[in-house]
Design a protein around this motif. Structure first.
Motif, PDB file in Angstrom:
ATOM      1  N   LYS A 119      13.401  29.571 -11.212  1.00 59.91           N
ATOM      2  CA  LYS A 119      12.994  28.548 -10.240  1.00 59.91           C
ATOM      3  C   LYS A 119      13.053  27.160 -10.861  1.00 59.91           C
ATOM      4  O   LYS A 119      13.522  26.197 -10.227  1.00 59.91           O
ATOM      5  CB  LYS A 119      11.588  28.823  -9.708  1.00 59.91           C
ATOM      6  CG  LYS A 119      11.165  27.861  -8.600  1.00 59.91           C
ATOM      7  CD  LYS A 119       9.796  28.152  -8.061  1.00 59.91           C
ATOM      8  CE  LYS A 119       9.482  27.278  -6.834  1.00 59.91           C
ATOM      9  NZ  LYS A 119       9.749  25.846  -7.029  1.00 59.91           N
ATOM     10  N   ARG A 120      12.583  27.029 -12.100  1.00 61.05           N
ATOM     11  CA  ARG A 120      12.616  25.714 -12.753  1.00 61.05           C
ATOM     12  C   ARG A 120      14.041  25.215 -12.910  1.00 61.05           C
ATOM     13  O   ARG A 120      14.340  24.055 -12.655  1.00 61.05           O
ATOM     14  CB  ARG A 120      11.929  25.786 -14.120  1.00 61.05           C
ATOM     15  CG  ARG A 120      10.412  25.868 -14.045  1.00 61.05           C
ATOM     16  CD  ARG A 120       9.774  25.638 -15.392  1.00 61.05           C
ATOM     17  NE  ARG A 120      10.042  24.312 -15.921  1.00 61.05           N
ATOM     18  CZ  ARG A 120       9.619  23.869 -17.105  1.00 61.05           C
ATOM     19  NH1 ARG A 120       8.930  24.692 -17.894  1.00 61.05           N
ATOM     20  NH2 ARG A 120       9.883  22.647 -17.511  1.00 61.05           N
ATOM     21  N   ILE A 177       6.594  33.161 -19.932  1.00 67.21           N
ATOM     22  CA  ILE A 177       7.172  32.710 -18.678  1.00 67.21           C
ATOM     23  C   ILE A 177       8.122  33.786 -18.158  1.00 67.21           C
ATOM     24  O   ILE A 177       8.960  34.296 -18.891  1.00 67.21           O
ATOM     25  CB  ILE A 177       7.903  31.353 -18.866  1.00 67.21           C
ATOM     26  CG1 ILE A 177       8.539  30.899 -17.550  1.00 67.21           C
ATOM     27  CG2 ILE A 177       8.917  31.427 -19.972  1.00 67.21           C
ATOM     28  CD1 ILE A 177       9.189  29.536 -17.635  1.00 67.21           C
ATOM     29  N   THR A 178       7.964  34.192 -16.921  1.00 72.24           N
ATOM     30  CA  THR A 178       8.799  35.272 -16.383  1.00 72.24           C
ATOM     31  C   THR A 178      10.208  34.768 -16.078  1.00 72.24           C
ATOM     32  O   THR A 178      10.437  33.564 -15.945  1.00 72.24           O
ATOM     33  CB  THR A 178       8.203  35.862 -15.088  1.00 72.24           C
ATOM     34  OG1 THR A 178       8.232  34.854 -14.063  1.00 72.24           O
ATOM     35  CG2 THR A 178       6.787  36.349 -15.308  1.00 72.24           C
ATOM     36  N   GLU A 209      11.664  35.023 -13.336  1.00 66.75           N
ATOM     37  CA  GLU A 209      11.634  34.403 -12.011  1.00 66.75           C
ATOM     38  C   GLU A 209      11.135  32.964 -12.084  1.00 66.75           C
ATOM     39  O   GLU A 209      11.664  32.068 -11.406  1.00 66.75           O
ATOM     40  CB  GLU A 209      10.735  35.216 -11.075  1.00 66.75           C
ATOM     41  CG  GLU A 209      11.227  36.629 -10.802  1.00 66.75           C
ATOM     42  CD  GLU A 209      11.054  37.582 -11.978  1.00 66.75           C
ATOM     43  OE1 GLU A 209      11.935  38.445 -12.185  1.00 66.75           O
ATOM     44  OE2 GLU A 209      10.027  37.456 -12.705  1.00 66.75           O
ATOM     45  N   GLN A 210      10.118  32.721 -12.912  1.00 68.89           N
ATOM     46  CA  GLN A 210       9.604  31.357 -13.080  1.00 68.89           C
ATOM     47  C   GLN A 210      10.649  30.457 -13.730  1.00 68.89           C
ATOM     48  O   GLN A 210      10.837  29.307 -13.321  1.00 68.89           O
ATOM     49  CB  GLN A 210       8.329  31.386 -13.925  1.00 68.89           C
ATOM     50  CG  GLN A 210       7.144  32.047 -13.240  1.00 68.89           C
ATOM     51  CD  GLN A 210       6.006  32.351 -14.209  1.00 68.89           C
ATOM     52  OE1 GLN A 210       6.193  32.416 -15.417  1.00 68.89           O
ATOM     53  NE2 GLN A 210       4.809  32.552 -13.666  1.00 68.89           N
ATOM     54  N   PRO A 250       3.009  37.590 -18.371  1.00 72.17           N
ATOM     55  CA  PRO A 250       2.956  36.432 -17.478  1.00 72.17           C
ATOM     56  C   PRO A 250       1.601  35.753 -17.425  1.00 72.17           C
ATOM     57  O   PRO A 250       1.518  34.545 -17.165  1.00 72.17           O
ATOM     58  CB  PRO A 250       3.336  37.021 -16.117  1.00 72.17           C
ATOM     59  CG  PRO A 250       3.027  38.473 -16.223  1.00 72.17           C
ATOM     60  CD  PRO A 250       3.305  38.833 -17.644  1.00 72.17           C
ATOM     61  N   SER A 276       1.134  32.576 -19.629  1.00 76.56           N
ATOM     62  CA  SER A 276       1.727  31.286 -19.270  1.00 76.56           C
ATOM     63  C   SER A 276       0.760  30.425 -18.464  1.00 76.56           C
ATOM     64  O   SER A 276       1.021  29.244 -18.226  1.00 76.56           O
ATOM     65  CB  SER A 276       3.015  31.498 -18.471  1.00 76.56           C
ATOM     66  OG  SER A 276       2.746  32.142 -17.245  1.00 76.56           O
ATOM     67  N   LYS A 277      -0.358  31.004 -18.067  1.00 75.00           N
ATOM     68  CA  LYS A 277      -1.344  30.249 -17.298  1.00 75.00           C
ATOM     69  C   LYS A 277      -2.340  29.516 -18.183  1.00 75.00           C
ATOM     70  O   LYS A 277      -3.144  28.728 -17.710  1.00 75.00           O
ATOM     71  CB  LYS A 277      -2.096  31.198 -16.351  1.00 75.00           C
ATOM     72  CG  LYS A 277      -1.168  31.865 -15.333  1.00 75.00           C
ATOM     73  CD  LYS A 277      -1.894  32.901 -14.510  1.00 75.00           C
ATOM     74  CE  LYS A 277      -0.924  33.589 -13.548  1.00 75.00           C
ATOM     75  NZ  LYS A 277      -1.590  34.644 -12.750  1.00 75.00           N
ATOM     76  N   GLU A 310       3.876  39.688 -11.493  1.00 70.65           N
ATOM     77  CA  GLU A 310       3.748  38.265 -11.805  1.00 70.65           C
ATOM     78  C   GLU A 310       2.441  37.940 -12.527  1.00 70.65           C
ATOM     79  O   GLU A 310       2.245  36.826 -12.990  1.00 70.65           O
ATOM     80  CB  GLU A 310       3.845  37.430 -10.528  1.00 70.65           C
ATOM     81  CG  GLU A 310       5.253  37.341  -9.948  1.00 70.65           C
ATOM     82  CD  GLU A 310       6.210  36.575 -10.856  1.00 70.65           C
ATOM     83  OE1 GLU A 310       5.776  35.641 -11.545  1.00 70.65           O
ATOM     84  OE2 GLU A 310       7.406  36.932 -10.882  1.00 70.65           O
TER      85      GLU A 310
END
Length: 348
Positions: free
Chosen positions: A335-336, A328-329, A331-332, A26, A29-30, A7
């Motif tokens: 979730k969205r 953006i992974t 998994e992210q 990943p 994306s921060k 992640e």
């Protein structure tokens, strides 16, 4: 690196269906977003548009007039990319200059006479009628000795090259198996021969256990973000039962497929509160008369939108010249999408 975190750190992910790799970054994306952000464009269309060449009763671009249809309507594309009367032949000037003739049949499917609708705004029973047409056309085209593959797909939104907003999809059927299904065929066969089960069947079992990339499911179908997704909000619909094509679906499964098609696309529209653009299509076994027990019916969704209704992900630079990449992974993204309402934003 002993403290590697999937992640946080750059890594590659394998797509077992095609044996292609994707670079995931990943940490990027921060970073704060300083690019373009635009407000949602409200797209209100009439139920009937006299200038639309797909509306009931109107004249098409090729000069033919549509009947006063209700529900679905199918016709041969007036400007087909493939033709039935293509003469056999080609060019062979050594390994560097080769060409082969390609024949086929291209059709257009109007999903509804209502010009204002899209799949997420249609009722499940009406989407089921679209799937019934897919089955009819797959059987008809696949039964033609000229045709060895039937590609059913939908382009939604102008940024995905859709030239008409009327709810519709297409079918391009060809004498050879196209590149992407051909790659999937090789991978699925190798997996089946080694493991005695379909690749996507085993993959789906693992995803149902993990749950982190699941979006929705009913008794017969699952919608998820694939582990190897390239596009920011790329998804797949996979049948729980390993069927090779739509003709093997039961009546109950066809309705469940329609339900999952609607559930997924409603989440898409709700993400940025816009009519969410995508290219989507079914991948199923070739129609050359051979058995393909390794094939497992699934539907890909490739949406370009990244941060808003109009800011899209471009495949440029490194991605065109080296390897597809995403920040953006999967998994992210899952979730969205998973956390969004199942009720279309226009009805909330």
């Amino acid at each position: 690196m002993s403290n590697f975190n999937i992640e946080d750190h750059p890594h590659k992910r394998l797509n077992p269906l095609t044996n292609d790799w994707i670079l995931v970054s990943p940490h990027r994306s921060k970073r704060p977003w300083q690019g373009q952000v635009e407000k949602t464009i409200i797209d209100e269309r009439p139920k009937y548009d006299p200038s639309c060449y797909l509306c009931a009763g109107n004249e098409r671009a090729g000069g033919h007039k549509n009947p006063d249809y209700k529900g679905t309507f199918v016709f041969t594309n007036d400007f087909s990319a493939l033709l039935t009367n293509t003469p056999e032949g080609g060019m062979d000037e050594g390994s560097l200059f080769q060409a082969k003739s390609e024949s086929g049949i291209c059709k257009v499917i109007c999903f509804s006479e209502n010009h204002s609708l899209t799949i997420p705004e249609m009722e499940v029973e009406d989407i089921r009628k679209v799937i019934d047409v897919w089955c009819e056309q797959f059987e008809e085209l696949g039964g033609n000795e000229l045709i060895n593959y039937v590609q059913i797909f939908e382009n939604k939104g102008a940024i995905m090259g859709c030239s008409n907003p009327h709810p519709h999809g297409q079918i391009w059927s060809s004498s050879s198996v196209p590149v992407e299904p051909a790659k999937e065929s090789v991978s699925q066969k190798a997996y089946f021969e080694k493991n005695g089960a379909t690749l996507l069947g085993d993959y789906l079992k693992a995803e149902l256990d993990k749950k982190e990339r699941l979006l929705a499911q009913n008794e017969h179908f699952v919608a998820l973000v694939p582990y190897w997704a390239v596009w920011p909000f790329e998804t797949m619909i996979i049948s729980k039962r390993p069927v090779q094509n739509v003709l093997q679906l039961t009546e109950e499964e066809k309705t469940a497929f329609a339900d999952m098609y609607k559930q997924l696309t409603v989440k898409y529209d709700n993400l940025f509160e816009t009519s969410f653009a995508y290219s989507a299509g079914l991948h199923q076994a070739p129609t050359d008369g051979k058995d393909y027990p390794e094939w497992h019916l699934h539907m890909h969704f490739y949406p370009p939108l990244l941060r808003s209704a109009t800011v899209k992900k471009f495949m440029v630079g490194y991605e065109m010249l080296a390897t597809p990449q995403r920040d953006i992974t999967a998994e992210q993204a899952a979730k969205r999408l998973r956390d969004l309402s199942d009720i279309h934003y226009k009805k909330q």
